[in-house]
Design a protein around this motif. Structure first.
Motif, PDB file in Angstrom:
ATOM      1  N   GLU A  25       0.620  -1.341   0.099  1.00 38.49           N
ATOM      2  CA  GLU A  25      -0.221  -0.021   0.062  1.00 38.49           C
ATOM      3  C   GLU A  25       1.231   1.405   0.008  1.00 38.49           C
ATOM      4  O   GLU A  25       2.094   1.066   0.328  1.00 38.49           O
ATOM      5  N   GLN A  26       0.101   1.832   0.020  1.00 41.23           N
ATOM      6  CA  GLN A  26       0.641   3.768   0.511  1.00 41.23           C
ATOM      7  C   GLN A  26       1.856   3.810   1.467  1.00 41.23           C
ATOM      8  O   GLN A  26       0.430   4.081   2.043  1.00 41.23           O
ATOM      9  N   PRO A  27       2.679   4.792   0.967  1.00 42.19           N
ATOM     10  CA  PRO A  27       2.857   5.141   2.566  1.00 42.19           C
ATOM     11  C   PRO A  27       2.217   5.990   3.535  1.00 42.19           C
ATOM     12  O   PRO A  27       1.467   6.759   2.676  1.00 42.19           O
ATOM     13  N   ARG A  28       1.962   5.842   4.850  1.00 39.59           N
ATOM     14  CA  ARG A  28       1.718   6.657   4.868  1.00 39.59           C
ATOM     15  C   ARG A  28       2.730   7.913   5.994  1.00 39.59           C
ATOM     16  O   ARG A  28       3.426   8.096   6.292  1.00 39.59           O
ATOM     17  N   SER A  29       1.254   9.132   6.413  1.00 39.41           N
ATOM     18  CA  SER A  29       3.009  10.078   6.762  1.00 39.41           C
ATOM     19  C   SER A  29       2.368   9.997   7.755  1.00 39.41           C
ATOM     20  O   SER A  29       2.120   9.019   9.018  1.00 39.41           O
ATOM     21  N   THR A  30       3.578  11.021   9.094  1.00 41.46           N
ATOM     22  CA  THR A  30       3.689  10.363  10.393  1.00 41.46           C
ATOM     23  C   THR A  30       1.845  11.515  10.671  1.00 41.46           C
ATOM     24  O   THR A  30       1.787  11.110  12.201  1.00 41.46           O
ATOM     25  N   GLU A  31       1.493  12.117   9.972  1.00 42.83           N
ATOM     26  CA  GLU A  31       0.577  12.730  11.146  1.00 42.83           C
ATOM     27  C   GLU A  31      -0.417  12.029  10.938  1.00 42.83           C
ATOM     28  O   GLU A  31      -1.347  11.925  11.489  1.00 42.83           O
ATOM     29  N   GLU A  32      -0.477  10.946   9.471  1.00 48.68           N
ATOM     30  CA  GLU A  32      -1.152   9.895   9.670  1.00 48.68           C
ATOM     31  C   GLU A  32      -0.952   9.232  11.345  1.00 48.68           C
ATOM     32  O   GLU A  32      -2.657   8.114  11.973  1.00 48.68           O
ATOM     33  N   GLY A  33       0.018   8.818  11.507  1.00 49.24           N
ATOM     34  CA  GLY A  33       0.159   7.564  12.694  1.00 49.24           C
ATOM     35  C   GLY A  33      -0.113   8.332  13.773  1.00 49.24           C
ATOM     36  O   GLY A  33      -0.732   8.002  15.078  1.00 49.24           O
ATOM     37  N   ALA A  34      -0.184  10.188  13.789  1.00 45.82           N
ATOM     38  CA  ALA A  34      -0.466  10.540  15.511  1.00 45.82           C
ATOM     39  C   ALA A  34      -2.423  10.129  15.506  1.00 45.82           C
ATOM     40  O   ALA A  34      -2.344  10.722  16.046  1.00 45.82           O
ATOM     41  N   ALA A  35      -2.871  11.214  14.047  1.00 49.53           N
ATOM     42  CA  ALA A  35      -4.212  11.289  14.073  1.00 49.53           C
ATOM     43  C   ALA A  35      -4.834   9.713  14.620  1.00 49.53           C
ATOM     44  O   ALA A  35      -5.690   9.886  14.762  1.00 49.53           O
ATOM     45  N   GLY A  36      -4.327   8.856  14.392  1.00 52.18           N
ATOM     46  CA  GLY A  36      -4.690   7.203  14.631  1.00 52.18           C
ATOM     47  C   GLY A  36      -4.746   6.638  13.724  1.00 52.18           C
ATOM     48  O   GLY A  36      -5.518   5.767  13.722  1.00 52.18           O
ATOM     49  N   GLN A  37      -3.805   6.760  12.364  1.00 52.73           N
ATOM     50  CA  GLN A  37      -4.184   5.275  11.409  1.00 52.73           C
ATOM     51  C   GLN A  37      -3.331   4.477  12.321  1.00 52.73           C
ATOM     52  O   GLN A  37      -3.571   3.185  12.281  1.00 52.73           O
ATOM     53  N   SER A  38      -2.464   5.038  11.685  1.00 65.22           N
ATOM     54  CA  SER A  38      -0.733   3.473  12.447  1.00 65.22           C
ATOM     55  C   SER A  38       0.147   4.777  12.969  1.00 65.22           C
ATOM     56  O   SER A  38       0.122   5.924  12.692  1.00 65.22           O
ATOM     57  N   PRO A  39       1.203   4.048  13.946  1.00 66.17           N
ATOM     58  CA  PRO A  39       2.167   5.130  14.051  1.00 66.17           C
ATOM     59  C   PRO A  39       3.211   5.559  13.311  1.00 66.17           C
ATOM     60  O   PRO A  39       3.419   4.472  12.319  1.00 66.17           O
ATOM     61  N   THR A  40       3.346   6.344  13.674  1.00 63.42           N
ATOM     62  CA  THR A  40       4.038   6.710  12.221  1.00 63.42           C
ATOM     63  C   THR A  40       6.073   6.730  12.957  1.00 63.42           C
ATOM     64  O   THR A  40       6.183   6.938  13.916  1.00 63.42           O
ATOM     65  N   GLY A  56      14.062  -5.384  29.070  1.00 59.22           N
ATOM     66  CA  GLY A  56      14.380  -5.232  27.937  1.00 59.22           C
ATOM     67  C   GLY A  56      14.767  -6.411  26.960  1.00 59.22           C
ATOM     68  O   GLY A  56      15.228  -5.223  25.593  1.00 59.22           O
ATOM     69  N   ARG A  57      14.325  -7.553  27.057  1.00 55.71           N
ATOM     70  CA  ARG A  57      14.405  -7.730  25.844  1.00 55.71           C
ATOM     71  C   ARG A  57      13.065  -8.205  25.102  1.00 55.71           C
ATOM     72  O   ARG A  57      11.838  -8.370  25.681  1.00 55.71           O
ATOM     73  N   PRO A  58      13.367  -8.071  24.323  1.00 54.51           N
ATOM     74  CA  PRO A  58      11.909  -8.012  23.311  1.00 54.51           C
ATOM     75  C   PRO A  58      10.726  -9.710  23.559  1.00 54.51           C
ATOM     76  O   PRO A  58      11.690 -10.268  23.154  1.00 54.51           O
ATOM     77  N   VAL A  59       9.872  -9.301  23.348  1.00 49.61           N
ATOM     78  CA  VAL A  59       9.074 -10.446  23.312  1.00 49.61           C
ATOM     79  C   VAL A  59       7.300 -10.631  22.364  1.00 49.61           C
ATOM     80  O   VAL A  59       7.126 -11.881  21.973  1.00 49.61           O
ATOM     81  N   SER A  60       7.538  -8.798  21.757  1.00 47.10           N
ATOM     82  CA  SER A  60       6.827  -9.335  20.735  1.00 47.10           C
ATOM     83  C   SER A  60       7.041  -7.947  19.181  1.00 47.10           C
ATOM     84  O   SER A  60       7.294  -6.622  20.541  1.00 47.10           O
ATOM     85  N   LEU A  61       5.706  -7.372  18.665  1.00 45.63           N
ATOM     86  CA  LEU A  61       5.977  -6.951  17.862  1.00 45.63           C
ATOM     87  C   LEU A  61       4.052  -6.151  17.953  1.00 45.63           C
ATOM     88  O   LEU A  61       3.249  -6.825  17.847  1.00 45.63           O
ATOM     89  N   VAL A  62       3.535  -4.869  17.792  1.00 40.54           N
ATOM     90  CA  VAL A  62       2.980  -4.623  18.000  1.00 40.54           C
ATOM     91  C   VAL A  62       2.034  -4.655  16.721  1.00 40.54           C
ATOM     92  O   VAL A  62       3.211  -4.419  15.647  1.00 40.54           O
ATOM     93  N   ARG A  63       1.007  -5.092  16.524  1.00 42.52           N
ATOM     94  CA  ARG A  63       0.185  -4.800  15.520  1.00 42.52           C
ATOM     95  C   ARG A  63       0.001  -3.983  14.261  1.00 42.52           C
ATOM     96  O   ARG A  63      -0.831  -3.532  15.257  1.00 42.52           O
ATOM     97  N   GLU A  64       0.410  -3.733  13.533  1.00 44.43           N
ATOM     98  CA  GLU A  64       0.207  -2.334  12.628  1.00 44.43           C
ATOM     99  C   GLU A  64      -1.639  -2.009  12.392  1.00 44.43           C
ATOM    100  O   GLU A  64      -2.049  -1.023  12.745  1.00 44.43           O
ATOM    101  N   ALA A  65      -2.055  -3.324  12.067  1.00 47.44           N
ATOM    102  CA  ALA A  65      -3.496  -3.352  12.273  1.00 47.44           C
ATOM    103  C   ALA A  65      -3.787  -3.206  12.466  1.00 47.44           C
ATOM    104  O   ALA A  65      -5.061  -2.573  12.142  1.00 47.44           O
ATOM    105  N   ALA A  66      -3.700  -3.705  14.372  1.00 45.06           N
ATOM    106  CA  ALA A  66      -4.541  -3.806  15.021  1.00 45.06           C
ATOM    107  C   ALA A  66      -5.078  -2.431  15.312  1.00 45.06           C
ATOM    108  O   ALA A  66      -5.546  -1.452  15.947  1.00 45.06           O
ATOM    109  N   ILE A  67      -3.626  -1.435  15.975  1.00 44.37           N
ATOM    110  CA  ILE A  67      -3.070   0.156  16.133  1.00 44.37           C
ATOM    111  C   ILE A  67      -4.167   0.655  15.167  1.00 44.37           C
ATOM    112  O   ILE A  67      -5.090   1.516  15.432  1.00 44.37           O
TER     113      ILE A  67
END
Length: 499
Positions: free
Chosen positions: A42-57, A411-422
């Motif tokens: 898909e097309q890239p999202r902007s940083t503003e989108e992540g802040a606004a609620g689409q996905s993290p930027t 500080g050990r990684p245990v999981s990745l946050v799913r962008e679709a869920a965000i």
């Protein structure tokens, strides 16, 4: 027709990056199979989108590392499960960051699909550990051979009556057994050179040995291509010797003569110097040896293959109509003429398409080495599991990260946050939603080394299909998050560039 070593996974070549579909393993090449280039992310999202609620930027610089968990827990990034990720493919590591970077998938998309096991018909066995399949199209060809050969038997052995079709069916099966021997010759040579073979498939107009990697030298390429026609010539000789003591005009005599001639035709046809035929691969090996560039050999052999396709399309009907192939000259247009034209058109299409696929796969191999995990990885921030999503996104945006990694108390990684869920969490609820509820647990296959590149990277992604992978240094420190969508976009961009 034989297309040995056709599809399957390409080996590193020379220039650009290649990559898989989002959430799925990278293209195989030579199956001809359907490449990631056909389905860009898909097309890239902007940083503003992540802040606004689409996905993290995340910072637009890919490959930079995130801060390790320390005084203040770094921000998380999104993404392990989604396909078709967001964001522009990172250009390379940003200098200046210290340790870990988490990598996310991208924008929501279809869930990752594991590449299906080799298939494509009825499984007949596994000689040398390689599955052999009979494609559904083979049954159509077997019926056609039975009908045509049965008509010839009616002229030679009219006393057989309806039994001639049983003899014809036996001939069709024996002929394709000869084709299988031809393909097994390619397979044994490939295994001898430590090249993995995905499967052998008997199909319309012959067989295919799907060798997943390319020979490393032109000499091996030549041998790998030549052994198939050589075995067909040997079989033709064996059937000729078996025919000598047999009385002509009998069922065994007709069968042996037919098998001798058919294997001779298979050998001669496959020695024609154009891709995707064995002769084309031999020509490619010769040009590769002379020029030192495998791509030059592929281009030369592919264009000869296209010229050969045009020659077959025009020349085969003319030869059969003129009687040059052994039958009497035909003045009128009848069913035989139409069948000859149809056969020529099918053969020409197969050769032309195979030559084009060979060119595309060569371009993929040439661009493959620049596909590097370190260059494509997204910056990420680690966050504790109980961090509210809004706070995690704030930290990610503040540090220019594009992915979130959930870490434990050490500080050990245990999981990745799913962008679709965000993307599915409304902005007003984000302060009350912990990142742990949106994360996917890390498996061993989702951890890849930052040093991987080219074919090794694609193999790692193919072995554990996902939309995001945690990229780690050799010391085990987090480097970032690699999105399958970013790899796909890099592949699309590479394939669009001229060789």
């Amino acid at each position: 027709m034989d297309v040995s070593g056709g599809s399957g996974h390409p080996r590193p070549g020379n220039d650009e990056s290649a990559g898989p579909h989002a959430g799925s393993p990278p293209p195989d090449p030579g199956h001809p199979e359907p490449t990631a280039a056909d389905t860009p992310g898909e097309q890239p999202r902007s940083t503003e989108e992540g802040a606004a609620g689409q996905s993290p930027t995340v910072g637009e610089d890919a490959g930079g590392r995130t801060e390790a968990p320390g005084t203040e827990p770094p921000a998380d990034t999104a993404g392990a499960d989604t396909a078709g990720g967001a964001g522009v493919p990172p250009a390379g590591p940003s200098p200046g960051h210290h340790r870990a970077e988490a990598h996310t998938g991208g924008s929501p998309g279809r869930p990752p699909q594991r590449r299906p096991e080799p298939g494509g018909g009825l499984l007949m066995g596994r000689p040398f550990g390689v599955p052999v399949y009979v494609a559904p199209s083979w049954f159509l060809v077997a019926a056609l051979i039975t009908w045509v050969f049965g008509g010839q038997l009616d002229r030679v052995l009219p006393e057989l009556g309806a039994a001639r079709y049983l003899v014809s069916l036996f001939f069709a099966v024996a002929f394709y057994a000869s084709v299988l021997v031809h393909e097994l010759a390619h397979t044994v040579a490939a295994l001898r050179f430590r090249l993995p073979v995905r499967r052998i498939q008997l199909q319309f107009f012959g067989g295919v040995s799907e060798i997943e990697k390319e020979a490393e030298t032109p000499g091996r390429e030549f041998v790998l291509a030549f052994v198939g026609p050589l075995l067909s010539l040997v079989l033709a000789g064996v059937f000729y010797l078996a025919l000598l003591p047999v009385e002509p005009g009998t069922v065994p005599g007709v069968l042996l003569a037919g098998l001798m001639i058919s294997n001779l035709i298979v050998a001669v046809f496959n020695l024609l110097p154009g891709l995707p035929l064995d002769g084309g691969r031999m020509l490619r090996a010769v040009v590769w040896k002379i020029t030192g560039r495998p791509m030059s050999g592929t281009v030369a052999a592919a264009w000869v293959g296209r010229a050969l396709a045009v020659s077959v399309l025009i020349g085969l009907p003319l030869l059969t109509q003129s009687g040059a192939l052994g039958s009497g000259a035909v003045d009128n247009v009848g069913m035989d003429t139409v069948m000859d034209a149809l056969l020529a058109a099918i053969l020409a299409a197969i050769i032309w398409t195979g030559a084009g696929n060979s060119l595309r796969m060569a371009r993929l191999r040439e661009h493959l080495p620049e596909l590097r995990a370190r260059a494509l990885t997204r910056r990420a921030v680690p966050v504790p599991a109980d961090t509210p999503l809004s706070e995690a996104l704030r930290r990610a945006n503040a540090s220019g990260a594009r992915a979130l990694v959930v870490v434990d108390a050490e500080g050990r990684p245990v999981s990745l946050v799913r962008e679709a869920a965000i993307a599915g969490v409304p902005e007003h609820r984000r302060p009350w939603v912990p990142v742990s509820g949106l994360a996917q647990d890390l498996t061993d296959g989702m951890r890849v080394s930052a040093e991987l590149s080219g074919e090794e990277l694609l193999d790692a992604l193919r072995a554990a299909p996902a939309t995001e992978y945690l990229v780690v240094e050799e010391t085990g420190e987090i480097y970032g998050v690699l999105s399958a969508a970013d790899v796909e976009r890099a592949f699309v961009k590479a394939m669009a560039r001229p060789s």
